[in-house]
Design an enzyme around this catalytic site. Structure first.
Site, PDB file in Angstrom:
ATOM      1  CG  LEU A 190      17.590  17.661  -6.890  1.00  0.00           C
ATOM      2  CD1 LEU A 190      16.190  17.303  -7.401  1.00  0.00           C
ATOM      3  CD2 LEU A 190      18.372  16.386  -6.565  1.00  0.00           C
TER       4      LEU A 190
ATOM      5  CB  SER B 237      19.544  27.834   2.747  1.00  0.00           C
ATOM      6  OG  SER B 237      20.435  28.546   1.926  1.00  0.00           O
TER       7      SER B 237
ATOM      8  CE1 TYR C   5      19.011  23.575  -0.687  1.00  0.00           C
ATOM      9  CE2 TYR C   5      19.693  25.872  -0.812  1.00  0.00           C
ATOM     10  CZ  TYR C   5      19.672  24.655  -0.142  1.00  0.00           C
ATOM     11  OH  TYR C   5      20.298  24.535   1.070  1.00  0.00           O
TER      12      TYR C   5
ATOM     13  CE  LYS D 177      17.093  24.223   2.452  1.00  0.00           C
ATOM     14  NZ  LYS D 177      16.983  23.200   3.503  1.00  0.00           N
TER      15      LYS D 177
ATOM     16  NE  ARG E 284      36.055  22.843   4.836  1.00  0.00           N
ATOM     17  CZ  ARG E 284      36.252  23.926   5.608  1.00  0.00           C
ATOM     18  NH1 ARG E 284      36.102  25.142   5.097  1.00  0.00           N
ATOM     19  NH2 ARG E 284      36.597  23.793   6.871  1.00  0.00           N
ATOM     20  CB  THR E 285      28.166  19.016   3.248  1.00  0.00           C
ATOM     21  OG1 THR E 285      27.391  19.933   2.451  1.00  0.00           O
ATOM     22  CG2 THR E 285      28.196  19.508   4.686  1.00  0.00           C
TER      23      THR E 285
HETATM   24  P1  NDP Z   1      24.267  16.840   2.164  1.00  0.00           P
HETATM   25  O1  NDP Z   1      23.920  16.815   0.725  1.00  0.00           O
HETATM   26  O2  NDP Z   1      25.667  16.589   2.569  1.00  0.00           O
HETATM   27  O3  NDP Z   1      23.323  15.834   2.970  1.00  0.00           O
HETATM   28  C1  NDP Z   1      21.959  15.815   2.735  1.00  0.00           C
HETATM   29  C2  NDP Z   1      21.320  14.727   3.562  1.00  0.00           C
HETATM   30  O4  NDP Z   1      19.920  14.715   3.279  1.00  0.00           O
HETATM   31  C3  NDP Z   1      21.858  13.336   3.229  1.00  0.00           C
HETATM   32  O5  NDP Z   1      21.957  12.588   4.415  1.00  0.00           O
HETATM   33  C4  NDP Z   1      20.783  12.767   2.327  1.00  0.00           C
HETATM   34  O6  NDP Z   1      20.686  11.364   2.353  1.00  0.00           O
HETATM   35  C5  NDP Z   1      19.553  13.386   2.992  1.00  0.00           C
HETATM   36  N1  NDP Z   1      18.343  13.264   2.178  1.00  0.00           N
HETATM   37  C6  NDP Z   1      18.149  13.650   0.895  1.00  0.00           C
HETATM   38  N2  NDP Z   1      16.918  13.309   0.500  1.00  0.00           N
HETATM   39  C7  NDP Z   1      16.311  12.702   1.558  1.00  0.00           C
HETATM   40  C8  NDP Z   1      15.047  12.136   1.777  1.00  0.00           C
HETATM   41  N3  NDP Z   1      14.105  12.074   0.813  1.00  0.00           N
HETATM   42  N4  NDP Z   1      14.770  11.606   2.995  1.00  0.00           N
HETATM   43  C9  NDP Z   1      15.696  11.633   3.970  1.00  0.00           C
HETATM   44  N5  NDP Z   1      16.919  12.136   3.823  1.00  0.00           N
HETATM   45  C10 NDP Z   1      17.227  12.675   2.631  1.00  0.00           C
HETATM   46  O7  NDP Z   1      23.782  18.268   2.676  1.00  0.00           O
HETATM   47  P2  NDP Z   1      24.212  19.154   3.949  1.00  0.00           P
HETATM   48  O8  NDP Z   1      24.589  18.287   5.073  1.00  0.00           O
HETATM   49  O9  NDP Z   1      25.131  20.187   3.459  1.00  0.00           O
HETATM   50  O10 NDP Z   1      22.830  19.891   4.234  1.00  0.00           O
HETATM   51  C11 NDP Z   1      22.091  19.714   5.445  1.00  0.00           C
HETATM   52  C12 NDP Z   1      21.082  20.832   5.523  1.00  0.00           C
HETATM   53  O11 NDP Z   1      21.763  22.105   5.549  1.00  0.00           O
HETATM   54  C13 NDP Z   1      20.129  20.905   4.336  1.00  0.00           C
HETATM   55  O12 NDP Z   1      18.847  21.262   4.793  1.00  0.00           O
HETATM   56  C14 NDP Z   1      20.723  22.017   3.484  1.00  0.00           C
HETATM   57  O13 NDP Z   1      19.761  22.612   2.658  1.00  0.00           O
HETATM   58  C15 NDP Z   1      21.204  22.958   4.563  1.00  0.00           C
HETATM   59  N6  NDP Z   1      22.213  23.904   4.114  1.00  0.00           N
HETATM   60  C16 NDP Z   1      23.448  23.478   3.708  1.00  0.00           C
HETATM   61  C17 NDP Z   1      24.385  24.404   3.295  1.00  0.00           C
HETATM   62  C18 NDP Z   1      25.765  23.996   2.883  1.00  0.00           C
HETATM   63  O14 NDP Z   1      26.542  24.883   2.483  1.00  0.00           O
HETATM   64  N7  NDP Z   1      26.141  22.727   2.977  1.00  0.00           N
HETATM   65  C19 NDP Z   1      24.079  25.846   3.236  1.00  0.00           C
HETATM   66  C20 NDP Z   1      22.759  26.186   3.705  1.00  0.00           C
HETATM   67  C21 NDP Z   1      21.870  25.241   4.117  1.00  0.00           C
HETATM   68  P3  NDP Z   1      21.395  10.394   1.227  1.00  0.00           P
HETATM   69  O15 NDP Z   1      22.804  10.212   1.673  1.00  0.00           O
HETATM   70  O16 NDP Z   1      20.566   9.170   1.291  1.00  0.00           O
HETATM   71  O17 NDP Z   1      21.300  11.120  -0.070  1.00  0.00           O
END
Ligand code: NDP
Length: 250
Positions: free
Chosen positions: A81, A122, A174, A178, A208-209
Site C-alpha cells: 500500500l 520478497s 510490507y 514479508k 512487472r506487475t
Molecule cells: P499484484 O498487485 O499485481 O497482484 C496482487 C494480487 O493479490 C491481486 O490479484 C489482488 O487482488 C490480490 N489480493 C490483494 N488483497 C487480497 C486479499 N485480501 N485476498 C485475496 N487476494 C488479494 O502483485 P504481484 O502479482 O506483483 O505480487 C504477487 C506476489 O509476489 C505478492 O505476494 C508480492 O508481495 C510478491 N512479490 C512481488 C514482487 C514484484 O516485483 N511484483 C517482488 C517481490 C514479491 P485484486 O485484484 O482484487 O486487488
C-alpha cells in the site's frame, strides 16, 4: 491466491502446463472467472478474500465435500500500500501475513502427506533492515506462531504510538509482513516435517506487475517460474527461502 492478475495467473498457467488441475482464487469473483477463462479447462476459479474467515471456511468445506485434495498451495495474494501509518500497517499484515497463515491453517486438512506449500515472499523481508534485537526475535530457532503474531502486533502498536523507529522497526509494513511470512515458513516447515509436507518461501524478483511497476526488471513469466520451481519440488527441500531455485538469506 490473488490469482486474477500479476504473478498469480501466470503461476496458474505454468502449473496447468505441467499437468496440474489448478484452482485459481481471487477476492473478486468476476475477475477470477475472467482470468481463469483465458487459461483453459485445467484452471477453475473460486472466490477467496484471504482476510475473510468465512471465505476460507467455505473454500475448505467445498473442497472437502468434493473430496478434493491440494497437492500444492501457493500463497501469493498480497498488498503493497501507499503511505505509512497504523491503518497501512494493520491492513498489510492482515493480508500478507495473517491472511496467508489463516488460509494455510484452514486448508491444512486438505493437503496430503508429501504435499507442498509455497509462500510468495520478497527479498524486502530480509532481516538486515531491523535492529539486532528484533532481528534476533524473528530469527529465533524456537519462534512459535504465538510469538510471531505477538511480534506483528507489537509492530502495529509501535507504529500507532509513533515509536517504531526508536524500537528498531523499518518504516515499511510490507517489509515486516514479508519477514513475518518468512518466520511462518520456518515454523510450518518444522511442524509439517513429520507429514513430509514441504514449506518454502520464494522471492520472484522485481517483476512487472501492478505491484512491481512497469520499470521492474523481470517479466511475469520469469517471476512465476521462481514460484513454480518451489511448487513442483520432488525432493525433501523444506524450510528455505529461494529465488530462481537458489537459496537466499532470510
Ligand atoms: P499484484 O498487485 O499485481 O497482484 C496482487 C494480487 O493479490 C491481486 O490479484 C489482488 O487482488 C490480490 N489480493 C490483494 N488483497 C487480497 C486479499 N485480501 N485476498 C485475496 N487476494 C488479494 O502483485 P504481484 O502479482 O506483483 O505480487 C504477487 C506476489 O509476489 C505478492 O505476494 C508480492 O508481495 C510478491 N512479490 C512481488 C514482487 C514484484 O516485483 N511484483 C517482488 C517481490 C514479491 P485484486 O485484484 O482484487 O486487488
Amino acid at each position: 491466491t490473488g490469482a486474477n492478475r500479476g504473478l498469480g495467473p501466470e503461476t496458474c498457467r505454468q502449473l496447468a502446463e505441467r499437468g496440474y488441475a489448478v484452482i485459481l482464487t481471487s477476492r473478486d469473483e468476476a475477475d477470477g472467472r475472467a482470468a481463469a477463462g483465458k487459461l483453459g479447462d485445467a484452471v477453475e476459479a473460486r472466490r477467496l478474500d484471504v482476510t475473510n474467515g468465512e471465505n476460507i471456511a467455505a473454500l475448505a468445506a467445498g473442497l472437502g465435500a468434493e473430496g478434493r485434495t491440494i497437492d500444492v498451495l501457493v500463497n501469493n495474494a498480497a498488498v503493497s500500500l501507499d503511505g505509512f501509518n497504523v491503518e497501512v500497517a494493520r491492513w498489510t499484515l492482515a493480508v500478507n501475513f495473517l491472511g496467508a497463515m489463516n488460509l494455510t491453517d484452514g486448508l491444512i486438512d486438505r493437503i496430503p502427506d508429501g504435499g507442498t506449500i509455497v509462500f510468495v515472499s520478497s527479498g524486502m523481508g530480509e532481516l538486515s533492515a531491523y535492529s539486532p534485537s528484533i532481528r534476533a526475535r524473528f530469527a529465533d530457532a524456537d519462534l512459535t506462531r504465538d510469538k510471531l503474531v505477538a511480534l506483528a502486533n507489537e509492530f502495529v502498536a509501535d507504529v500507532d504510538a509513533g515509536r517504531h523507529s526508536q524500537n528498531g522497526w523499518p518504516s515499511s509494513a510490507y517489509r515486516v509482513s514479508k519477514a513475518a511470512v518468512n518466520g511462518l515458513t520456518r515454523i510450518l516447515a518444522r511442524e509439517l516435517k513429520p507429514r513430509g509436507i514441504r514449506v518454502n518461501s520464494v522471492c520472484p524478483g522485481w517483476v512487472r506487475t501492478r505491484m512491481g511497476g512497469s520499470s521492474a526488471s523481470r517479466s511475469v513469466e520469469t517471476g512465476a517460474a521462481s514460484i513454480v520451481w518451489a511448487a513442483t519440488l520432488d525432493d525433501a527441500t523444506t524450510g528455505g527461502f529461494y529465488r530462481d531455485g537458489r537459496a537466499i538469506g532470510w
